[in-house]
Every structure is written in structure tokens, then in C-alpha cells.
Design an enzyme around this catalytic site. Sequence first.
Site, PDB file in Angstrom:
ATOM      1  N   GLN A  10       0.804  -1.221   0.064  1.00 41.50           N
ATOM      2  CA  GLN A  10       0.104  -0.072   0.040  1.00 41.50           C
ATOM      3  C   GLN A  10       0.878   1.134   0.022  1.00 41.50           C
ATOM      4  OE1 GLN A  10      -3.179  -0.517   2.798  1.00 41.50           O
ATOM      5  NE2 GLN A  10      -3.951   1.509   2.847  1.00 41.50           N
ATOM      6  N   SER A  88       4.435  -6.135   3.159  1.00 43.12           N
ATOM      7  CA  SER A  88       3.141  -6.182   3.683  1.00 43.12           C
ATOM      8  C   SER A  88       2.060  -6.473   2.681  1.00 43.12           C
ATOM      9  CB  SER A  88       2.894  -4.684   3.939  1.00 43.12           C
ATOM     10  OG  SER A  88       1.623  -4.505   4.658  1.00 43.12           O
ATOM     11  N   LEU A  89       1.162  -5.891   2.212  1.00 48.90           N
ATOM     12  CA  LEU A  89       0.221  -6.392   1.386  1.00 48.90           C
ATOM     13  C   LEU A  89       0.643  -7.011   0.233  1.00 48.90           C
ATOM     14  CD1 LEU A  89      -2.442  -6.215  -0.323  1.00 48.90           C
ATOM     15  CD2 LEU A  89      -1.909  -4.106  -1.116  1.00 48.90           C
ATOM     16  N   ARG A 113      -9.098  -8.345   4.268  1.00 49.36           N
ATOM     17  CA  ARG A 113      -7.934  -7.734   4.970  1.00 49.36           C
ATOM     18  C   ARG A 113      -8.024  -6.050   4.988  1.00 49.36           C
ATOM     19  NH1 ARG A 113      -2.578  -5.859   3.890  1.00 49.36           N
ATOM     20  NH2 ARG A 113      -1.029  -6.405   5.214  1.00 49.36           N
ATOM     21  N   HIS A 196       0.718  -2.924  11.194  1.00 46.65           N
ATOM     22  CA  HIS A 196       1.561  -3.602  11.800  1.00 46.65           C
ATOM     23  C   HIS A 196       1.831  -3.140  13.404  1.00 46.65           C
ATOM     24  CE1 HIS A 196       1.897  -5.297   7.818  1.00 46.65           C
ATOM     25  NE2 HIS A 196       2.043  -4.023   7.369  1.00 46.65           N
ATOM     26  N   GLN A 245       1.227 -11.197  10.353  1.00 45.48           N
ATOM     27  CA  GLN A 245       1.919 -10.130   9.755  1.00 45.48           C
ATOM     28  C   GLN A 245       1.065  -8.762  10.063  1.00 45.48           C
ATOM     29  OE1 GLN A 245       1.016  -8.230   6.297  1.00 45.48           O
ATOM     30  NE2 GLN A 245       2.563  -9.114   5.200  1.00 45.48           N
TER      31      GLN A 245
END
Length: 302
Positions: A10, A88-89, A113, A196, A245
Site C-alpha cells: 500500500q 506487507s500487502l 484484509r 503492523h 503480519q
Amino acid sequence: MQHAYVFPGQGSQFPGMGKSLYDNNASAKALFEQANDILGFRISDIMFTGTEEDLRRTEVTQPAVFLHAVIAFLCIDDPRPAMTAGHSLGEFSALVANGVLAFEDALRLVAIRANAMQKACEATPSTMAAVLALDDAKVEEICASITDDIVVAANYNCPGQLVISGTVPAVERACELMKAAGAKRALILPVGGAFHSPLMAPAQAELQAAIEKTTFNTPACPVYQNVVAKAVTDPAEIKNNLISQLTGAVRWTQSVQAMIADGAQRFTEVGPGKVLQGLIQKIDKNAVTDGISTGLEEAMAK
């Protein structure tokens, strides 16, 4: 040469993303239309003609970045990655690229998510901040010193660039302490929540329920996951790390270092922008980096 494929997260979105792929590749067009059906709205229209503000909404941003990256990867002729990783994503894109997740299953998980994270953001005023030119250990020490609120090290992007995450007052206080400790900058980021960090726990529970119902295949090659920063091939472990995560740190620096130690010599970023290429160069100036999706779109547009 061991060839690693890496996928952004993102923040790398931009207006018009993916349009050239849609216009010039029949397979890409079919995948975008499949995605529209799965999501229940025409995300392709938002990606191609929406504003920056439209694309900044979490429920749009995450599937948009995922789609741009994965569809570009699926349009590459016989890529055969030796290893994959995502920031991440981007880890969901990496899991499609190495065969762990089917395209449609991964997209559904990304949508769940994104919506769960948005709800968690709305529940508690929270934010993130970038800290530049301060040792990771010092950043961690300062975060740990704030015991009456939540602030943690969230993204280990490259040496000298770490992102912290937590409640607004705690992040603001940590930024002042970081600057007093010698940080070149400690800058609040324009994000909607504390990704996170423990504040994402409500989203984690919702994502876990969805992941446990989804088929995870044995990967064609290892994925280097954010929370453990090492090669993972066991589907059950991949599931657990993907769940962890949301509240755990993105150890990108350590993941890239592990990939290099395991033989990676070339890193190809697949997805919008060039952020990961820049970070990898800062982690190891000898690494060979390039990008696929932007060049692919430009080539198709000619």
C-alpha cells in the site's frame, strides 16, 4: 543467477494504474473483469479513471495494488522465480506468484484484509511515522520506553529508515524523543491507522477466520515472509505468518538480506512504482534490480 520477484504494498498506487495492461492484453482484461465480479464493484474503473483520493481508500488501495502487481506478473512469459517476497500487502501477490494461492482466493483475502483493517483504524485514532538516520536498536528502545500507550517499530524498510506505528499521542511523543536522540527526521505519515501494530488485533481475528477457510498450496519456490524474514515453504507456516503480519513488523531489510544470503542476485519488482528497487539498493548496493509492470505497460501502450 538466482532471480527473486518482489511485490510492493500500500502506498505505491497511482491514478491510471493498470489501464495499459487492460487495453492491450486480453488475458489482463479478463482478469480485471473477473476481479470486478469477485469484489462486487468495478475496481478497474477506479484504478483507471479515479483520483488519488479515490485510490487512497484502504478498501480500494489494497486490492488495486494487488491486482496491478499480480496481473502484470501473470502476463510475464514463463517467469520462474527462484524466490518471492512482498512488502506487507505485497506478500499476497508473492503467494500468487509462487503458486501458494489462486488469484481469486488471494483477491478475496485482500478484500477482507482491507475492510477489516479499515474498521480497526476507525476504532482507535492511530498513525505511523517514518524515522530516518537512527539505529534500529535506538528506535526500538525509545518505543519500549513509552509504557502507558502503544507505539512499536513496524516497518524495517532499509538501513536508516524505520517506520513506527501506534496511537496518535504515543507516535507524536516517540517522534520528539527520536529527534532528541539524533534522528535526521521523524515524520508523521498520511495514513489512516497503525498498521503492523497491536491495534490491528481486531482485523487479525477477521483475517484469520478467512485464511483458515482458504486452500494454501505447496509453493513452487520459497517465500520470504515479513514477520520471520526467512525462506518458508510449509503451507501451514505460511498461513500463520500471514496472520501474524497484521500485528507484527515488516522486516523488509532482514528479508532482503536473507534472500541475498540464500543466493538472490537479481530482484525484479512487479507492481506499481519503484519503491522496493530503491530500498533493495540501499540494503545492498551490489544487488541487481529492475521492474516489470511499468515497463510492460509502456511497451503495450506503444
